[in-house]
Design a protein around this motif. Structure first.
Motif, PDB file in Angstrom:
ATOM      1  N   ILE A  52      21.308  18.951 -62.289  1.00 30.16           N
ATOM      2  CA  ILE A  52      21.432  17.916 -63.319  1.00 30.16           C
ATOM      3  C   ILE A  52      22.358  16.798 -62.830  1.00 30.16           C
ATOM      4  CG2 ILE A  52      22.299  17.430 -65.647  1.00 30.16           C
ATOM      5  CD1 ILE A  52      19.619  18.828 -65.658  1.00 30.16           C
ATOM      6  N   GLY A  53      23.465  17.140 -62.198  1.00 30.77           N
ATOM      7  CA  GLY A  53      24.376  16.128 -61.659  1.00 30.77           C
ATOM      8  C   GLY A  53      23.710  15.255 -60.620  1.00 30.77           C
ATOM      9  N   ASN A  54      22.913  15.857 -59.742  1.00 33.31           N
ATOM     10  CA  ASN A  54      22.192  15.076 -58.732  1.00 33.31           C
ATOM     11  C   ASN A  54      21.186  14.131 -59.383  1.00 33.31           C
ATOM     12  OD1 ASN A  54      23.499  16.125 -56.536  1.00 33.31           O
ATOM     13  ND2 ASN A  54      21.989  17.711 -56.159  1.00 33.31           N
ATOM     14  N   GLN A  55      20.522  14.587 -60.434  1.00 33.78           N
ATOM     15  CA  GLN A  55      19.558  13.723 -61.117  1.00 33.78           C
ATOM     16  C   GLN A  55      20.258  12.560 -61.820  1.00 33.78           C
ATOM     17  OE1 GLN A  55      16.336  14.053 -60.434  1.00 33.78           O
ATOM     18  NE2 GLN A  55      17.122  15.703 -59.174  1.00 33.78           N
ATOM     19  N   ILE A  56      21.387  12.835 -62.461  1.00 34.06           N
ATOM     20  CA  ILE A  56      22.149  11.758 -63.102  1.00 34.06           C
ATOM     21  C   ILE A  56      22.666  10.796 -62.045  1.00 34.06           C
ATOM     22  CG2 ILE A  56      24.225  11.239 -64.454  1.00 34.06           C
ATOM     23  CD1 ILE A  56      23.769  13.892 -65.921  1.00 34.06           C
ATOM     24  N   LEU A 102      29.763  13.988 -62.943  1.00 33.34           N
ATOM     25  CA  LEU A 102      28.355  13.860 -63.301  1.00 33.34           C
ATOM     26  C   LEU A 102      27.705  15.226 -63.520  1.00 33.34           C
ATOM     27  CD1 LEU A 102      27.191  10.957 -60.975  1.00 33.34           C
ATOM     28  CD2 LEU A 102      27.517  10.897 -63.441  1.00 33.34           C
ATOM     29  N   CYS A 103      28.130  16.224 -62.754  1.00 37.11           N
ATOM     30  CA  CYS A 103      27.590  17.577 -62.953  1.00 37.11           C
ATOM     31  C   CYS A 103      28.026  18.159 -64.284  1.00 37.11           C
ATOM     32  CB  CYS A 103      28.030  18.503 -61.822  1.00 37.11           C
ATOM     33  SG  CYS A 103      27.196  18.212 -60.261  1.00 37.11           S
ATOM     34  N   LEU A 104      29.223  17.812 -64.741  1.00 34.22           N
ATOM     35  CA  LEU A 104      29.753  18.390 -65.975  1.00 34.22           C
ATOM     36  C   LEU A 104      29.447  17.565 -67.222  1.00 34.22           C
ATOM     37  CD1 LEU A 104      33.204  19.715 -64.737  1.00 34.22           C
ATOM     38  CD2 LEU A 104      31.111  20.998 -65.162  1.00 34.22           C
ATOM     39  N   PRO A 108      28.844  19.675 -72.640  1.00 33.25           N
ATOM     40  CA  PRO A 108      28.952  19.798 -74.108  1.00 33.25           C
ATOM     41  C   PRO A 108      27.596  20.020 -74.784  1.00 33.25           C
ATOM     42  CG  PRO A 108      30.253  17.949 -73.339  1.00 33.25           C
ATOM     43  CD  PRO A 108      29.455  18.434 -72.173  1.00 33.25           C
ATOM     44  N   ILE A 109      26.559  19.383 -74.283  1.00 36.74           N
ATOM     45  CA  ILE A 109      25.224  19.581 -74.846  1.00 36.74           C
ATOM     46  C   ILE A 109      24.788  21.023 -74.644  1.00 36.74           C
ATOM     47  CG2 ILE A 109      22.805  18.890 -74.678  1.00 36.74           C
ATOM     48  CD1 ILE A 109      23.879  16.121 -73.793  1.00 36.74           C
ATOM     49  N   PHE A 110      25.050  21.586 -73.469  1.00 37.78           N
ATOM     50  CA  PHE A 110      24.686  22.977 -73.202  1.00 37.78           C
ATOM     51  C   PHE A 110      25.442  23.935 -74.122  1.00 37.78           C
ATOM     52  CE2 PHE A 110      23.769  21.714 -68.553  1.00 37.78           C
ATOM     53  CZ  PHE A 110      22.525  21.236 -68.922  1.00 37.78           C
ATOM     54  N   ILE A 111      26.709  23.654 -74.361  1.00 36.87           N
ATOM     55  CA  ILE A 111      27.507  24.508 -75.237  1.00 36.87           C
ATOM     56  C   ILE A 111      26.948  24.476 -76.661  1.00 36.87           C
ATOM     57  CG2 ILE A 111      29.769  24.773 -76.349  1.00 36.87           C
ATOM     58  CD1 ILE A 111      29.696  25.823 -73.511  1.00 36.87           C
ATOM     59  N   ILE A 112      26.633  23.278 -77.146  1.00 31.07           N
ATOM     60  CA  ILE A 112      26.106  23.154 -78.508  1.00 31.07           C
ATOM     61  C   ILE A 112      24.773  23.888 -78.640  1.00 31.07           C
ATOM     62  CG2 ILE A 112      25.170  21.501 -80.180  1.00 31.07           C
ATOM     63  CD1 ILE A 112      27.367  19.551 -79.157  1.00 31.07           C
ATOM     64  N   THR A 113      23.888  23.719 -77.662  1.00 35.17           N
ATOM     65  CA  THR A 113      22.580  24.380 -77.759  1.00 35.17           C
ATOM     66  C   THR A 113      22.689  25.890 -77.523  1.00 35.17           C
ATOM     67  OG1 THR A 113      22.086  23.837 -75.452  1.00 35.17           O
ATOM     68  CG2 THR A 113      21.239  22.341 -77.149  1.00 35.17           C
TER      69      THR A 113
END
Length: 133
Positions: A52-56, A102-104, A108-113
């Protein structure tokens, strides 16, 4: 015969990897299996964060990152550390700190889901994500 089938059906529904480890090696089998499953899951999560960090990063920089070809150079001065990532062509790319941030970012979205206990609860989020595409 029906009791055997009921027992097999109950075991197949409720058996875990730890149960298999216990059956094979006893208490230590369960511990070894649980530790290995934990390490594997952590590895998957770290890999996903890096992806995800690489994509961002590729969205912001406009180029495809190649972390396998990059060399991270840490230089120290009297009071601080500076991170520079240099690829084989000696062209500087994103710093290590920028890449970690960028990786992190989606954390927060992952924690919420992850709080959602059942997949039905993710339905509205999935519909919203599909509409945004």
């Amino acid at each position: 015969n029906s009791q055997y089938k009921d027992t097999i059906a109950r075991v197949e529904r409720n058996i875990t990897y730890g149960n298999i480890g216990t059956l094979c090696l006893g208490k230590w089998g369960n511990i070894v299996v649980d530790i290995n499953v934990f390490i594997t899951q952590i590895g998957f999560c770290v890999n996903y964060f890096i992806f995800i960090g690489n994509q961002i990063l590729s969205l912001f920089s406009g180029s495809q990152p190649s972390p396998t070809n990059d060399v991270v150079v840490l230089t120290s001065t009297s009071a601080n550390f500076a991170e520079t990532t240099v690829n084989p062509d000696n062209q500087p790319s994103a710093s290590l700190l920028t890449h970690v941030i960028l990786c992190l970012m989606p954390f927060p979205i992952f924690i919420i889901t992850s709080i959602v206990r059942h997949l039905r609860g993710i339905g509205p989020i999935s519909v919203t994500a599909n509409l945004c595409l």
